[in-house]
Scaffold this motif. Structure first.
Motif, mmCIF file in Angstrom:
data_model
loop_
_atom_site.group_PDB
_atom_site.id
_atom_site.type_symbol
_atom_site.label_atom_id
_atom_site.label_comp_id
_atom_site.label_asym_id
_atom_site.label_seq_id
_atom_site.Cartn_x
_atom_site.Cartn_y
_atom_site.Cartn_z
ATOM 1 N N TRP A 206 0.793 -1.253 0.115
ATOM 2 C CA TRP A 206 -0.082 -0.080 -0.008
ATOM 3 C C TRP A 206 0.940 1.381 0.164
ATOM 4 O O TRP A 206 1.910 1.460 0.786
ATOM 5 C CB TRP A 206 -0.884 -0.019 1.216
ATOM 6 N N TRP A 213 -5.037 5.924 -1.335
ATOM 7 C CA TRP A 213 -4.350 4.583 -1.223
ATOM 8 C C TRP A 213 -4.258 3.659 -2.841
ATOM 9 O O TRP A 213 -5.275 3.663 -3.245
ATOM 10 C CB TRP A 213 -5.153 3.556 -0.380
ATOM 11 N N GLN A 215 -2.495 0.205 -4.576
ATOM 12 C CA GLN A 215 -2.023 -1.184 -4.560
ATOM 13 C C GLN A 215 -0.904 -1.453 -5.457
ATOM 14 O O GLN A 215 -1.159 -1.448 -6.734
ATOM 15 C CB GLN A 215 -3.067 -2.130 -4.426
ATOM 16 N N GLY A 239 5.211 -1.812 1.603
ATOM 17 C CA GLY A 239 4.150 -1.208 2.408
ATOM 18 C C GLY A 239 4.775 -1.286 3.998
ATOM 19 O O GLY A 239 5.522 -2.054 4.221
#
Lengths: 412, 412
Positions: A206, A213, A215, A239
Motif C-alpha cells: 500500500w 491508497w 496497491q 508497505g
C-alpha cells in the motif's frame, strides 16, 4: 521526577532499549524486562551489567510474562511501579499491553503496528483497525500512548513533520528510504525473525499517492538513489506502518516507503516464495510428516541474533521531502547513518536493532521530563519533534540534513 | 521363442517399458509388473489396456514385490516363468535383482547404475564397485546381463561404439550431450524423483580426460552447442554412468558427459543447495520438529509424474565424436530427437521417460530373438550395436547422424 520503565520483549531491540535506559537511569529510574522466556531477559540484564551501562545505582530485573495476559501485565506494572511501558515484543501483543497501560495509567510506547497472526496486509489505514480505536479511552484516562516510535516508523515520522513544518510552504512528496548497506557475511540471512520479516513482503504493497491508497505488488516499483556515506542503492516500494498515520496527519498527497534490497536478496526470496517455501500453511511429506515450510526455512537460516558480532557497514534511513518554498521547487533529505560495528560495541546489537531501540528510549526520557507527557494517544508526527531530534543527536542517532545549502547536522 | 518379461518398478519409465513390451508381446510373451506398491503397477496395467497396446492376447499382471528381498524376487520370476527381467526400479535394488536373475537364469537388464543410499559419487569406475564383481558369476551361470541399457547410459554407448568402429581410424574425444529442450510449464520441477535427481549434482563430477579420471565440481565446466532441431543450448560437465564403462571398453582418451541446464534451473538449484535445503541430514525446527530438508522440498515441488500431460517440446541426446579418418580430422554427431507430447500420446509418459524406457525393450527383443543372448554380463558398447540401432529406428527412437555429408537417418 524519575519514572520506572517496564520493557516488554527480549530480542535484539529490547537489548538496545535496556542498555539505553540504563545509560539514562538517572531520569528513568528502575528498569524491568519481561518476556515469556525469563532466561532471555536475564541475558539482557547480564549484558547491561557486564558493559557497566547503568549510569547510577538502581534496580534492573528480569521477569517472566505472557503479555497477551492483560491481568498479568497489569499486575507486573503495579508490582514494579512502572510509569513507562516500552513494548518491543512481537507485533501480536500490542493491543493487550496497551489495554494494561490504559487500566493502570502507565505511559505506552511501541515501535511497530499491531498485527493479527492470521492476517497479512489489512485494509489501510492500518492504525484505524486496532490502535486508533483506543484514542478516546486513552484521552479519558489521561494515558500517554506514543505509537510507532522506533526509527521507521518513528524518527522518519519526525523527519516528515519537520520537513513539512520548517522547510516548505507546501509539500508534494515524502519518500522514506531505508537502506541497510551492511554485511553479515552469510550467503543469506534475515535481520530479524524470518517469519516476521517475510510477512512484510508476501502481501500487497500500500502507498499514498494523489491523496489516495494505491496497491502494488512487492518488487514491482524500484528506485535508485545516490545516498550520503552508503552511496548508490536500489530500493523497492514497500508497505510500511508510517504511511498509515502520516497520510492522515500531514497534508501531503504522495507518501511512499522504499526498502533497500540487493539483487541477491530478491533472488533468494523469489525462489523460496515461488516454490511455496515461505508458506505458513502446513504441507505433508511423502513420509506423512506435517511441516510448515516457513518454519523449516527459518530453521536452516542463521539465527538473526547470531549476526551482530560480525556485522559490518552502515545503515542510511531518511526522508526525501519535495515541495515549494517561496514559489520555487525545493528538495531536502533528512537522514541518519548508523554503524553496525559501533552499535555492537556499545550495546551488543547490530545497527538495525540499534536504530529501532534508541528512539523509544528518547521518547521515554521526553515523557519523564514532561515534554512529551501529552496524556493521550498520538503518532510521532503529532508531537513537537524538535526536542526529539535534539535528544537523539545526543544519545547516539544524530540527524543530518542535505539540501541546496550542503550536508550538515540538524538541530534546533 | 517367446520370452516372458518381468518389469520391476512402477514409475514413468516402467510405464513406457510396459507399453512397449505390450506392443511387442508377439515376441516377448506374458508381461508382469512388480513394485512395492501394487496399485501403481495396476495403474500401468490399466493404462496399457486402455490404450490397447497389447499386440496379441497375452497375460498382463500387477504384483507386489520388495525387490530387495532376493528370495521373493526369485519366487516371482519362477511363478511368472519370466526369462527376461527389466529392472527400472530405484537404483538401490540393482544388486538384489541381479542376484535373483543369476540364481534363476533369467536375463537381467537395467538402465542405471547401482547406488548405495548412503553414498554419493563413489570412486570410479563405478561399475567396478558393484555390478562388475558379478561378471564371472554371470558367465558361469550363462546369464545374460546387459547393464545400463536405457538412453544415457545405453543408446549413447551404442553411438560411441558405432562412431569408433564405423567412422574413424582413431577417436580422440567423445562428448555425450543430453539436452531437454522441453517445457513443463511450472516455475520449477524435476523430471524424476527430486531426491534422486539432486543426488546427481551435489557430489563430485568425474570425467575421463587424457586417459585418466579427472574431478570437477558441478556447474564448473560449461559448453554451448548449436544442435539439430532444438537449436543453441548450454550444458555442463556432469558425472554419469556411461563414462565408467566406455573408458574401459573403448580406446578413447577423452570421454565426457554434458547435461543441459537452463540458467533458471541452476539458479533455483544453487539457492536451495546454498541454504542447505537439499540436505539429506535432518534438522530441527524451533518447535522441535525433526525434518529432512530435501524431503520437504520434494513435497512442495510438482510430482514428476504429473508433468507428462502438459509437457511440450523436444529432447536431443547424442554423441559428438572427434578423431582421425584417412589422416584427416573428422567430427560427427550421432543423435536422437524425441518429442514430449508424442511420447505422452503413445504411452502416457513424457519424452525423458520415453527415451529411457524404449531401449531396454529393444534389448529384450534382441535377447528373445537370440541376437543379444550373450549369456554373460556386458555393457552396451561390448555388443554388436547395429541391430540395436536398426530396431530402435523401427520402434520409436530413430537415430540420425550429422557430419560433413549432411544430416540423415542412420541405419545398417
Amino acid at each position: 521526577m524519575k519514572r520506572n520503565v517496564l520493557i516488554i520483549g527480549a530480542g535484539g531491540v529490547a537489548q538496545v532499549v535496556a542498555h539505553k535506559c540504563a545509560q539514562h537511569n538517572d531520569v528513568l529510574g528502575n528498569i524491568h524486562i519481561a518476556s515469556r522466556t525469563v532466561e532471555k531477559c536475564q541475558e539482557i540484564v547480564d549484558s547491561v551489567r557486564e558493559k557497566g551501562s547503568l549510569k547510577t545505582a538502581g534496580e534492573l530485573q528480569a521477569h517472566a510474562l505472557d503479555a497477551l495476559d492483560i491481568e498479568a501485565t497489569k499486575a507486573l506494572i503495579a508490582k514494579t511501579q512502572s510509569q513507562l511501558v516500552i513494548n518491543v515484543g512481537s507485533p501480536f501483543i500490542n493491543m493487550s499491553v496497551l489495554q494494561a497501560c490504559i487500566e493502570t495509567g502507565a505511559a505506552y510506547l511501541d515501535t511497530a503496528i499491531h498485527e493479527d497472526p492470521d492476517k497479512i496486509c489489512e485494509t489501510p489505514p492500518w492504525y484505524a483497525n486496532y490502535e486508533w480505536k483506543r484514542r478516546e479511552l486513552c484521552a479519558e484516562n489521561k494515558v500517554t500512548a506514543i505509537l510507532g516510535v522506533g526509527f521507521d516508523p518513528g524518527v522518519v515520522n519526525a523527519y516528515a513533520a519537520i520537513g513539512v513544518n520548517e522547510y516548505f510552504d507546501s509539500v508534494s512528496d515524502i519518500d522514506i528510504i531505508d537502506i541497510n548497506a551492511g554485511s553479515h557475511g552469510h550467503y543469506f540471512a534475515t535481520n530479524f525473525d524470518p517469519e516476521i520479516n517475510f510477512r512484510e513482503f508476501t502481501g500487497r504493497v500500500w502507498s499514498w499517492q494523489n491523496s489516495q491508497w494505491v496497491q502494488n505488488k512487492m518488487f514491482e516499483v524500484k528506485r535508485t538513489d545516490d545516498l550520503p556515506v552508503v552511496g548508490q542503492h536500489s530500493s523497492y516500494m514497500t508497505g510500511h506502518d508510517e504511511l498509515h498515520s502520516l497520510s492522515k496527519n500531514l497534508d501531503v498527497p504522495n507518501i511512499r516507503f522504499w526498502m533497500g534490497f540487493g539483487d541477491h536478496y530478491i533472488n533468494v526470496f523469489t525462489v523460496l516464495n515461488s516454490l511455496g517455501l515461505l508458506s505458513e500453511q502446513p504441507i505433508t511429506t511423502a513420509e506423512g510428516l506435517e511441516v510448515v515450510p516457513l518454519k523449516m526455512v527459518k530453521a536452516v537460516l542463521p539465527d538473526p541474533a547470531s549476526l551482530a558480532p560480525k556485522y559490518t557497514g552502515k545503515t542510511c534511513i531518511g526522508d526525501i521531502v519535495k515541495g515549494k518554498k517561496d514559489g520555487k521547487d525545493k528538495e531536502i533529505f533528512i537522514y541518519n547513518v548508523a554503524d553496525h560495528a559501533e552499535a555492537y560495541e556499545e550495546v551488543g546489537s547490530q545497527g538495525i536493532s540499534y536504530t529501532a531501540g534508541v528512539p523509544p528510549v528518547a521518547a521515554a526520557i521526553l515523557i519523564a521530563q514532561g515534554v512529551w507527557d501529552v496524556q493521550k494517544m498520538v503518532n510521532v508526527e503529532e508531537l513537537d519533534c524538535k526536542p526529539f531530534i535534539n535528544l537523539l543527536n545526543e544519545i547516539g542517532l544524530p540527524t543530518r540534513i542535505k539540501d541546496a545549502d550542503g550536508d550538515r547536522l540538524l538541530s534546533f
